[in-house]
Design a protein around this motif. Structure first.
Motif, PDB file in Angstrom:
ATOM      1  N   LEU A 104      34.649   1.896 -22.021  1.00 45.09           N
ATOM      2  CA  LEU A 104      33.442   2.224 -22.763  1.00 45.09           C
ATOM      3  C   LEU A 104      33.408   1.338 -24.004  1.00 45.09           C
ATOM      4  O   LEU A 104      34.401   1.243 -24.726  1.00 45.09           O
ATOM      5  CB  LEU A 104      33.472   3.714 -23.161  1.00 45.09           C
ATOM      6  N   PHE A 105      32.274   0.639 -24.208  1.00 43.15           N
ATOM      7  CA  PHE A 105      32.235  -0.251 -25.373  1.00 43.15           C
ATOM      8  C   PHE A 105      30.878  -0.158 -26.064  1.00 43.15           C
ATOM      9  O   PHE A 105      29.853   0.202 -25.471  1.00 43.15           O
ATOM     10  CB  PHE A 105      32.568  -1.697 -24.972  1.00 43.15           C
ATOM     11  N   ASP A 106      30.916  -0.500 -27.358  1.00 43.93           N
ATOM     12  CA  ASP A 106      29.734  -0.495 -28.207  1.00 43.93           C
ATOM     13  C   ASP A 106      29.551  -1.930 -28.705  1.00 43.93           C
ATOM     14  O   ASP A 106      30.341  -2.422 -29.532  1.00 43.93           O
ATOM     15  CB  ASP A 106      29.931   0.477 -29.374  1.00 43.93           C
ATOM     16  N   GLY A 107      28.517  -2.598 -28.167  1.00 41.80           N
ATOM     17  CA  GLY A 107      28.359  -4.017 -28.496  1.00 41.80           C
ATOM     18  C   GLY A 107      29.497  -4.804 -27.893  1.00 41.80           C
ATOM     19  O   GLY A 107      29.612  -4.906 -26.681  1.00 41.80           O
ATOM     20  N   ASN A 108      30.376  -5.300 -28.721  1.00 45.76           N
ATOM     21  CA  ASN A 108      31.527  -6.044 -28.239  1.00 45.76           C
ATOM     22  C   ASN A 108      32.827  -5.308 -28.476  1.00 45.76           C
ATOM     23  O   ASN A 108      33.895  -5.821 -28.183  1.00 45.76           O
ATOM     24  CB  ASN A 108      31.575  -7.432 -28.913  1.00 45.76           C
ATOM     25  N   HIS A 161      19.080  -5.452 -15.955  1.00 47.25           N
ATOM     26  CA  HIS A 161      18.868  -4.009 -15.815  1.00 47.25           C
ATOM     27  C   HIS A 161      19.879  -3.267 -16.680  1.00 47.25           C
ATOM     28  O   HIS A 161      21.056  -3.638 -16.733  1.00 47.25           O
ATOM     29  CB  HIS A 161      19.021  -3.581 -14.359  1.00 47.25           C
ATOM     30  N   PRO A 162      19.428  -2.200 -17.318  1.00 46.75           N
ATOM     31  CA  PRO A 162      20.366  -1.432 -18.147  1.00 46.75           C
ATOM     32  C   PRO A 162      21.393  -0.653 -17.320  1.00 46.75           C
ATOM     33  O   PRO A 162      22.414  -0.228 -17.848  1.00 46.75           O
ATOM     34  CB  PRO A 162      19.447  -0.481 -18.929  1.00 46.75           C
ATOM     35  N   GLN A 163      21.098  -0.468 -16.055  1.00 45.89           N
ATOM     36  CA  GLN A 163      22.013   0.303 -15.207  1.00 45.89           C
ATOM     37  C   GLN A 163      21.969  -0.289 -13.808  1.00 45.89           C
ATOM     38  O   GLN A 163      20.921  -0.357 -13.183  1.00 45.89           O
ATOM     39  CB  GLN A 163      21.579   1.777 -15.175  1.00 45.89           C
ATOM     40  N   ASP A 164      23.120  -0.729 -13.301  1.00 45.03           N
ATOM     41  CA  ASP A 164      23.124  -1.387 -11.992  1.00 45.03           C
ATOM     42  C   ASP A 164      24.574  -1.516 -11.526  1.00 45.03           C
ATOM     43  O   ASP A 164      25.504  -1.061 -12.210  1.00 45.03           O
ATOM     44  CB  ASP A 164      22.463  -2.761 -12.108  1.00 45.03           C
ATOM     45  N   SER A 165      24.742  -2.154 -10.385  1.00 43.47           N
ATOM     46  CA  SER A 165      26.076  -2.460  -9.872  1.00 43.47           C
ATOM     47  C   SER A 165      26.035  -3.843  -9.236  1.00 43.47           C
ATOM     48  O   SER A 165      24.991  -4.288  -8.765  1.00 43.47           O
ATOM     49  CB  SER A 165      26.520  -1.405  -8.846  1.00 43.47           C
ATOM     50  N   PHE A 166      27.163  -4.510  -9.210  1.00 38.31           N
ATOM     51  CA  PHE A 166      27.231  -5.838  -8.622  1.00 38.31           C
ATOM     52  C   PHE A 166      28.669  -6.103  -8.197  1.00 38.31           C
ATOM     53  O   PHE A 166      29.598  -5.379  -8.554  1.00 38.31           O
ATOM     54  CB  PHE A 166      26.744  -6.911  -9.609  1.00 38.31           C
ATOM     55  N   LYS A 216      24.116   2.745 -19.435  1.00 40.65           N
ATOM     56  CA  LYS A 216      24.010   2.984 -20.873  1.00 40.65           C
ATOM     57  C   LYS A 216      23.952   4.484 -21.155  1.00 40.65           C
ATOM     58  O   LYS A 216      23.348   5.249 -20.386  1.00 40.65           O
ATOM     59  CB  LYS A 216      22.744   2.332 -21.443  1.00 40.65           C
ATOM     60  N   ILE A 217      24.563   4.871 -22.272  1.00 44.42           N
ATOM     61  CA  ILE A 217      24.391   6.218 -22.791  1.00 44.42           C
ATOM     62  C   ILE A 217      24.094   6.092 -24.281  1.00 44.42           C
ATOM     63  O   ILE A 217      24.690   5.274 -24.993  1.00 44.42           O
ATOM     64  CB  ILE A 217      25.635   7.102 -22.543  1.00 44.42           C
ATOM     65  N   ASN A 218      23.161   6.856 -24.773  1.00 46.53           N
ATOM     66  CA  ASN A 218      22.746   6.832 -26.185  1.00 46.53           C
ATOM     67  C   ASN A 218      23.328   8.048 -26.894  1.00 46.53           C
ATOM     68  O   ASN A 218      23.064   9.191 -26.514  1.00 46.53           O
ATOM     69  CB  ASN A 218      21.223   6.839 -26.300  1.00 46.53           C
ATOM     70  N   ARG A 219      24.096   7.770 -27.921  1.00 44.14           N
ATOM     71  CA  ARG A 219      24.708   8.832 -28.690  1.00 44.14           C
ATOM     72  C   ARG A 219      24.388   8.617 -30.164  1.00 44.14           C
ATOM     73  O   ARG A 219      24.852   7.645 -30.784  1.00 44.14           O
ATOM     74  CB  ARG A 219      26.235   8.855 -28.497  1.00 44.14           C
ATOM     75  N   LEU A 220      23.540   9.512 -30.710  1.00 42.63           N
ATOM     76  CA  LEU A 220      23.206   9.489 -32.138  1.00 42.63           C
ATOM     77  C   LEU A 220      22.709   8.108 -32.556  1.00 42.63           C
ATOM     78  O   LEU A 220      23.218   7.464 -33.487  1.00 42.63           O
ATOM     79  CB  LEU A 220      24.423   9.903 -32.976  1.00 42.63           C
ATOM     80  N   GLN A 235      23.122   5.385 -31.200  1.00 41.42           N
ATOM     81  CA  GLN A 235      24.050   4.301 -30.881  1.00 41.42           C
ATOM     82  C   GLN A 235      24.077   4.133 -29.363  1.00 41.42           C
ATOM     83  O   GLN A 235      24.161   5.114 -28.623  1.00 41.42           O
ATOM     84  CB  GLN A 235      25.472   4.619 -31.397  1.00 41.42           C
ATOM     85  N   GLU A 236      24.024   2.915 -28.903  1.00 41.11           N
ATOM     86  CA  GLU A 236      24.003   2.635 -27.473  1.00 41.11           C
ATOM     87  C   GLU A 236      25.390   2.195 -27.017  1.00 41.11           C
ATOM     88  O   GLU A 236      25.896   1.174 -27.481  1.00 41.11           O
ATOM     89  CB  GLU A 236      22.972   1.556 -27.161  1.00 41.11           C
TER      90      GLU A 236
END
Length: 788
Positions: free
Chosen positions: A226-230, A257-262, A277-281, A283-284
């Protein structure tokens, strides 16, 4: 031994030369082997790609579900901390409290922090920072920060948001432990205030966060992060290469796409990457699940390889089975070939075309058969008469209708559009003409009467066959066009035959006319009906013509085989399964054979079911429980075919009952009852009782009585009474003993014997003996043959 082996090898080589054997072997091999190979290879080569895509989609769905679950856990934690920020305890007054003096407030604050720390499993540590003159920190207990340490905490109050996530790379001042926590949830106090005086700092347990991330990847290899930006917020332990993690983050950044698989390839390995993506307060965060494709499709690859191996094994088995099957199929042809070429060894060696050899040989045999058939025609009348006699007397019951018609046609008879009828002729009054004929002249009298009947019948009927029984009786098998009514001719023939025999032989005639039929297989039953029907004549010596069709119309037409029903119930009691099945079939066939209407047959089979159900109740088993609440009468009433009715009785009624009964009954009790019955048969004439037999087998009378009733269906006393009555009947009919002596022989006092005998038979012993003697005399008069 060596010669036998060489002969067998020679035969095998000869078989393989045959074209029929070769074709059958190749055909069976193709049928058995090709489908398995096609399925195995097709599954291996074409199924893996499709299954790979399906498994990848399933993996993506799993990741999305688990990501939603993780998001929900973070959301629950945010709600919990947010609620705590609005607690009345955290108010503006805490900023001015002297916690050294106000020990009670300090203790309550510490306890609340402890409580908050235990409220969620993701929380590792909770600290409460208060900005005041002394810069206080509860972590969870009271402490004073240095100016240098308080700077970091003061920066947490400068954020414009009241609650937000904070990522730290180093240990916060005042944090206990080695400083491995990096993700914290900050809530300024008081909540919603633009000028907060303090903050709740909730630090998350890195191991717990990593554990919930592991749920994104259900396979042993691979991992999730799980990461925020970098910045990596958390990472499961499955990804050991940091370079792989960085490469994937760069690849995700390129996705639109914000949500996908490859599928991501690295160092010759394929990885299935799912992200979202999940948005928390505000923050993405980006979650990523990385799984090696080998781990995803491994079950399918193993399965396809197993199918391929099984197919190859099946091919080898197919070769073996094809060889065995072709030998089995060829065996009749080989045997037939041996029969046709048994004496022609040169012909036997020409096995290139077996069916041509058989065809040539068959043609030769057919020509010989035609010659024999022409010879048989010369003896046609004698053979025809013998065949008809066998047919009428029931000796050809193994033939079906078509077979019987073919036999008759071979004798030159027409079998289409005909009906058949049996007539019985019985001569009486021989005793009245003893001066003219002797008792030994029965055969001669019958011969003369047969000739008279044959001459008269030829003038009335199309075809007739006379059966001379040589005992003052004869039978006529009459064949006529079914479109013609011969009722009038039958009566005229009966009157003419009666008058002729009266005048020529001076004897009386009883003629019984049976019913008509179009079926040859029914003729033996008609013959039996006519034989039984002649006993309906009056006993006086006079001329009589009995038409069974009219006679049956006048009497009650309904028929019910009570005797067979009684046998069925008795067979149920002793659990004779095979006998029950045969009796039920006999019962149904008896009703059908009577040509009864459907509603009459339904009445009969429902009555039979009621009797069987009564026996089931009598055995202590409830039918509702036995048949699982089914409406058995309704099911039975819906059956329309005799074979279906028979199967229903056997499979749905008898089999469940016997199975239930077999599991319930005690075999030892049956043996005891059989022992008691055997003893009763040997000692019925003595004074025996239930108590004496209970003592003999070391039990009490109640148990013996109950066991006796359950086993044979009647109680002890009734069985003893029936046994004694049967013995008494044998003595009354077979001996000249006095009735008092018979009473003593069967264990009764004479006065009591008379009463109980009449109660069981409806007759006194003396009346029973007289009736039996009278019946024997009648039978003797009807069947006695005078010596020649």
């Amino acid at each position: 031994m060596l010669k036998q082996f060489q002969l067998k090898q020679k035969m095998n080589k000869s078989i393989w030369k045959g074209k029929y054997y070769q074709k059958s072997f190749i055909l069976i091999l193709l049928i058995t082997s090709v489908p398995g190979l096609v399925v195995g290879v097709g599954t291996y080569w074409f199924g893996v790609d499709n299954v790979e895509n399906d498994l990848r989609e399933d993996h993506q769905q799993h990741v999305e579900q688990q990501a939603s679950h993780i998001n929900k856990q973070f959301e629950d934690l945010e709600m919990t901390i947010s609620h705590w920020g609005f607690e009345s305890f955290f108010n503006n007054e805490l900023g001015s409290v002297n916690f050294v003096r106000d020990f009670k407030t300090s203790r309550n604050l510490t306890q609340n922090i402890f409580l908050l720390q235990e409220s969620n499993p993701l929380i590792e540590n909770v600290a409460f920072y208060i900005k005041s003159d002394r810069h206080l920190l509860f972590n969870p207990e009271y402490s004073v920060l240095s100016k240098e340490d308080s700077t970091t905490y003061e920066s947490l109050l400068s954020n414009s948001k009241n609650i937000y996530w904070h990522l730290e790379t180093d240990r916060l001042p005042g944090q206990k432990g080695p400083g491995q926590f990096s993700l914290s949830l900050i809530n300024t106090i008081p909540a919603g205030s633009p000028n907060p005086y303090g903050s709740l700092i909730v630090r998350l347990n890195r191991e717990k966060v990593n554990q919930i991330l592991e749920s994104l990847n259900p396979y042993r290899d691979g991992g999730a992060f799980l990461f925020d930006g970098n910045k990596v917020i958390a990472s499961s332990s499955g990804l050991h290469e940091a370079s792989l993690e960085q490469e994937i983050k760069a690849k995700i950044a390129q996705q639109s796409h914000p949500q996908d698989s490859f599928i991501y390839k690295l160092d010759g390995h394929n990885y299935s990457v799912s992200y979202g993506k999940i948005n928390r307060l505000n923050q993405e965060w980006t979650y990523v699940s990385v799984s090696p494709m080998s781990a995803i499709i491994e079950p399918m690859v193993i399965l396809s390889r197993m199918i391929l191996m099984i197919s190859v094994t099946g091919l080898l088995l197919s070769v073996l089975m094809a060889w065995l099957a072709s030998r089995k199929i060829y065996a009749p042809v080989e045997n037939l070939l041996k029969v046709f070429t048994d004496e022609d060894h040169a012909l036997r060696n020409q096995t290139s075309d077996e069916f041509q050899i058989i065809k040539d040989k068959w043609r030769t045999l057919f020509q010989e058969s035609q010659q024999l058939h022409e010879q048989v025609k010369n003896y046609g009348p004698e053979l025809s008469q013998g065949f008809l006699t066998q047919l009428i007397q029931g000796h050809l019951s193994h033939y079906n209708e078509e077979g019987l018609r073919e036999r008759l046609e071979s004798f030159g008879w027409e079998t289409e559009n005909l009906h058949y009828l049996i007539m019985d002729v019985q001569l009486t009054g021989l005793e009245d003409i003893q001066g003219r004929f002797e008792a030994s002249d029965e055969g001669l009298i019958t011969f003369v009467a047969s000739n008279i009947a044959e001459e008269l019948a030829k003038t009335k009927f199309n075809k007739v066959h006379i059966m001379n029984f040589h005992d003052l009786s004869m039978g006529l098998f009459i064949v006529e066009n079914k479109n013609l009514s011969i009722d009038k001719e039958l009566l005229e023939f009966g009157e003419e035959l009666t008058n002729a025999i009266n005048q020529i032989l001076n004897m009386k005639v009883s003629i019984t006319i049976g019913r008509k039929t179009e079926s040859l297989t029914e003729i033996p039953y008609l013959f039996e009906e006519v034989k039984q029907g002649k006993y309906f004549r009056t006993f006086e010596n006079q001329n009589q013509i009995i038409n069974l069709q009219d006679f049956q119309h006048k009497r009650n037409e309904y028929y019910y085989p009570f005797t067979i029903e009684k046998e069925i119930v008795q067979a149920l009691r002793v659990e004779e399964k095979e006998n029950i099945n045969d009796l039920i079939r006999q019962f149904i066939e008896e009703l059908v054979m009577r040509k009864m209407k459907e509603n009459e047959i339904q009445t009969g089979i429902i009555q039979l079911f009621s009797s069987i159900q009564g026996e089931i109740l009598h055995s202590g088993i409830h039918p509702y429980e036995l048949f699982d609440g089914r409406d058995m009468v309704k099911e039975l009433s819906q059956l329309r075919e005799p074979e279906g009715i028979i199967k229903w009785f056997i499979n749905d009624v008898i089999a469940p009952f016997l199975q239930k009964l077999e599991g319930r009954k005690n075999r030892e009790q049956k043996r005891i009852v059989e022992q008691v019955i055997q003893s009763m048969k040997e000692n019925y004439m003595n004074d025996i009782s239930l108590e004496s037999y209970a003592d003999m087998i070391a039990t009490n009378p109640y148990t013996l009585s109950k066991t006796f009733k359950q086993t044979i269906g009647i109680n002890f006393i009734d069985y003893l009474t029936e046994l004694r009555m049967e013995k008494a009947k044998e003595m009354l009919t077979g001996t000249e003993m006095k009735i008092n002596e018979i009473a003593e022989q069967v264990g009764y006092r004479p006065s009591y014997f008379n009463r109980i005998f009449k109660k069981n038979t409806g007759l006194t012993p003396s009346s029973f003996r007289q009736n039996q003697k009278l019946q024997e005399m009648q039978n003797d008069m009807g069947s006695k043959k005078l010596p020649k």
